[in-house]
Design an enzyme around this catalytic site. Sequence first.
Site, PDB file in Angstrom:
ATOM      1  N   GLU A  22      -3.916   7.556  -4.253  1.00  8.70           N
ATOM      2  CA  GLU A  22      -4.299   7.060  -5.587  1.00  8.70           C
ATOM      3  C   GLU A  22      -5.611   7.685  -6.049  1.00  8.70           C
ATOM      4  OE1 GLU A  22      -4.301   2.823  -5.177  1.00  8.70           O
ATOM      5  OE2 GLU A  22      -2.169   2.782  -4.719  1.00  8.70           O
TER       6      GLU A  22
ATOM      7  N   ARG B 201       0.859  -1.180   0.000  1.00  6.97           N
ATOM      8  CA  ARG B 201       0.000   0.000   0.000  1.00  6.97           C
ATOM      9  C   ARG B 201       0.899   1.235   0.000  1.00  6.97           C
ATOM     10  NH1 ARG B 201      -3.459  -2.793  -1.333  1.00  6.97           N
ATOM     11  NH2 ARG B 201      -5.482  -3.234  -0.389  1.00  6.97           N
TER      12      ARG B 201
ATOM     13  N   HIS C 252      -1.718   0.356  -9.603  1.00  2.37           N
ATOM     14  CA  HIS C 252      -2.296  -0.551  -8.584  1.00  2.37           C
ATOM     15  C   HIS C 252      -2.991  -1.749  -9.243  1.00  2.37           C
ATOM     16  CE1 HIS C 252      -4.019  -0.746  -4.238  1.00  2.37           C
ATOM     17  NE2 HIS C 252      -3.826  -1.966  -4.746  1.00  2.37           N
TER      18      HIS C 252
HETATM   19  O1  GLV Z   1      -4.171  -4.225  -3.670  1.00  2.00           O
HETATM   20  C1  GLV Z   1      -4.981  -5.057  -3.867  1.00  2.00           C
HETATM   21  C2  GLV Z   1      -5.541  -5.879  -2.841  1.00  2.00           C
HETATM   22  O2  GLV Z   1      -5.312  -5.615  -1.650  1.00  2.00           O
HETATM   23  O3  GLV Z   1      -6.244  -6.829  -3.198  1.00  2.00           O
END
Ligand code: GLV
Length: 311
Positions: free
Chosen positions: A257, A228, A275
Amino acid sequence: MDELPLVLVHVLPPFEIPFKGRLQSRFQLIDSSDSTFSPHASVLLCVGPAPVSSDTLRHLPSLQCIVGSSAGVDHIDLEECRRRGITVTNAGSSFCEDGADFAIGLLIDVLRRISAADRYVRAGLWPMKGDYPLGSKLGGKRVGIVGLGKIGSEIAKRLVAFGCRIAYNSRNKKSSVSFPYYANICNLAANSDILIICCALTKETHHLIDKDVMTALGKEGVIINVGRGGLINEKELVQCLVQGQIRGAGLDVFENEPDVPKELFELENVVLSPHKAIATLESLASLQELIVGNLEAFFSNKPLLSPINLD
Ligand SMILES: O=CC(=O)O
């Protein structure tokens, strides 16, 4: 005909309900903001990172289970879930292999400058300049994995095959793992050429990677983040990259984001991605089975397929 079981759906655009048709054939899908149904719903399908705050939960007094669609659950108020006895599921193992592949892809791209080489060829620089700067080999590098969970373990497996030396940091030392464990993240950085960040974002891990860690990693160090954005102090990361205090970075996640710090766009030693590390046709197909399986298990009082541990 019996009514289909009621499933509240919590989703924020641009995310959409996945495989809506299949879900609608088995469940009555109602938007979580619908106040006629929300007081009675026992299960919430949380799509993507839609925040489930204590305020959201207050409007759902009958809630017993949140079926999540992501690996990370930092968007859900887990303390409140624990207090209310609400169980939470996540993406289980659906994303592990593809997330790990992508982390390795980013790493090789940064080390060998693949994206930068692509830009070089497309810009017509090959005939003009001729000698593209050499990158660095992955084999033999010391890689510190931050978070040796499902994705981290898959990353380790792949890096062993590349001939890397692995060490890790996580909440606790794992008795089943023989890689060296560093409880202190700066010590891990000081003994690594590369840090791969793939742990959960929590109050404790917020900004875990800061200037001190990057200084310990050193000028030749590379950071890969598929966890993250909030795990890294992004301002300090940008500063370190711009000033050449680390060698490069591969980033799939960002603090705000979809905003990405503009300074990064100028840097040839940074690889950026929106992402999507975990997302492939196959991983989303696996997630589909898991979500349907979790919902069916919930409504038939069977054990959930991918509950997370709230203790
Ligand atoms: O980043 C994506 C997730 O946590 O599935």
